[in-house]
Design a protein around this motif. Sequence first.
Motif, PDB file in Angstrom:
ATOM      1  N   VAL A   1       0.871  -1.230   0.162  1.00  0.00           N
ATOM      2  CA  VAL A   1       0.006  -0.019  -0.104  1.00  0.00           C
ATOM      3  C   VAL A   1       0.758   1.152  -0.040  1.00  0.00           C
ATOM      4  O   VAL A   1       0.438   2.164  -0.676  1.00  0.00           O
ATOM      5  N   HIS A   2       1.828   1.197   0.611  1.00  0.00           N
ATOM      6  CA  HIS A   2       2.797   2.480   0.863  1.00  0.00           C
ATOM      7  C   HIS A   2       3.359   2.643  -0.643  1.00  0.00           C
ATOM      8  O   HIS A   2       3.461   3.690  -1.109  1.00  0.00           O
ATOM      9  N   ALA A   3       3.681   1.423  -1.124  1.00  0.00           N
ATOM     10  CA  ALA A   3       4.491   1.628  -2.670  1.00  0.00           C
ATOM     11  C   ALA A   3       3.277   2.202  -3.611  1.00  0.00           C
ATOM     12  O   ALA A   3       3.816   3.316  -4.385  1.00  0.00           O
ATOM     13  N   VAL A   4       2.125   1.980  -3.321  1.00  0.00           N
ATOM     14  CA  VAL A   4       0.931   2.574  -4.343  1.00  0.00           C
ATOM     15  C   VAL A   4       0.806   3.851  -3.965  1.00  0.00           C
ATOM     16  O   VAL A   4       0.436   4.638  -4.824  1.00  0.00           O
ATOM     17  N   PHE A   5       0.940   4.189  -2.687  1.00  0.00           N
ATOM     18  CA  PHE A   5       0.746   5.669  -2.256  1.00  0.00           C
ATOM     19  C   PHE A   5       1.811   6.502  -2.976  1.00  0.00           C
ATOM     20  O   PHE A   5       1.898   7.696  -3.414  1.00  0.00           O
TER      21      PHE A   5
ATOM     22  N   ASN B   1      -0.746  12.397  -0.902  1.00  0.00           N
ATOM     23  CA  ASN B   1      -0.481  13.324   0.059  1.00  0.00           C
ATOM     24  C   ASN B   1       0.312  12.868   1.575  1.00  0.00           C
ATOM     25  O   ASN B   1      -0.198  12.090   2.196  1.00  0.00           O
ATOM     26  N   PRO B   2       1.559  13.125   1.260  1.00  0.00           N
ATOM     27  CA  PRO B   2       2.408  12.435   2.559  1.00  0.00           C
ATOM     28  C   PRO B   2       2.041  12.962   4.025  1.00  0.00           C
ATOM     29  O   PRO B   2       2.343  12.450   5.077  1.00  0.00           O
ATOM     30  N   ALA B   3       1.240  14.086   4.033  1.00  0.00           N
ATOM     31  CA  ALA B   3       0.885  14.444   5.249  1.00  0.00           C
ATOM     32  C   ALA B   3      -0.423  13.917   5.910  1.00  0.00           C
ATOM     33  O   ALA B   3      -0.704  14.030   7.007  1.00  0.00           O
ATOM     34  N   ASN B   4      -1.091  13.055   4.844  1.00  0.00           N
ATOM     35  CA  ASN B   4      -2.216  12.320   5.425  1.00  0.00           C
ATOM     36  C   ASN B   4      -1.796  11.206   6.488  1.00  0.00           C
ATOM     37  O   ASN B   4      -0.694  10.567   6.304  1.00  0.00           O
ATOM     38  N   GLY B   5      -2.722  11.033   7.282  1.00  0.00           N
ATOM     39  CA  GLY B   5      -2.559  10.021   8.538  1.00  0.00           C
ATOM     40  C   GLY B   5      -2.261   8.642   7.802  1.00  0.00           C
ATOM     41  O   GLY B   5      -1.291   7.887   8.336  1.00  0.00           O
ATOM     42  N   LEU B   6      -3.060   8.194   6.859  1.00  0.00           N
ATOM     43  CA  LEU B   6      -2.836   6.790   6.490  1.00  0.00           C
ATOM     44  C   LEU B   6      -1.638   6.755   5.749  1.00  0.00           C
ATOM     45  O   LEU B   6      -1.076   5.671   5.869  1.00  0.00           O
ATOM     46  N   VAL B   7      -1.203   7.899   4.884  1.00  0.00           N
ATOM     47  CA  VAL B   7       0.020   7.706   4.141  1.00  0.00           C
ATOM     48  C   VAL B   7       1.076   7.699   5.071  1.00  0.00           C
ATOM     49  O   VAL B   7       2.257   6.759   5.051  1.00  0.00           O
ATOM     50  N   GLN B   8       1.363   8.374   6.144  1.00  0.00           N
ATOM     51  CA  GLN B   8       2.251   8.354   7.048  1.00  0.00           C
ATOM     52  C   GLN B   8       2.298   6.962   7.909  1.00  0.00           C
ATOM     53  O   GLN B   8       3.375   6.358   8.177  1.00  0.00           O
ATOM     54  N   PHE B   9       1.143   6.372   8.255  1.00  0.00           N
ATOM     55  CA  PHE B   9       0.990   5.106   8.768  1.00  0.00           C
ATOM     56  C   PHE B   9       1.849   3.948   8.118  1.00  0.00           C
ATOM     57  O   PHE B   9       2.536   3.226   8.451  1.00  0.00           O
TER      58      PHE B   9
END
Length: 108
Positions: free
Chosen positions: A30-34, A40-48
Amino acid sequence: MATSGTARILTLVATIVRVVFAVIAAVIVVHAVFVLFEANPANGLVQFAADWRDSFGWFTKDLFTPSDPKIAEAINSGLAALVWVVVGSLLSKLIVRLAPSPKVESRS
């Protein structure tokens, strides 16, 4: 009877190991897809997802360095996820092998 209980417990442990390793791999993917789709790197899910990638996929960080950083991250994250799935599967199979085999009663 105790053998059957031990076998069941070890099979359950093997399943838990496989699922935990697969979840780690899935979050890394999921991180690779992001990264590929420039989430958006500031999004909580992306940071997680990025935190999990840093914690569990550190061993492939900057392993391959193609000119496009998004492709580099996708390759490196994909490789980390693959390692987690393979190791989880092998460990799970090893645990199942440790389970005692049922004893067959002979009739005389």
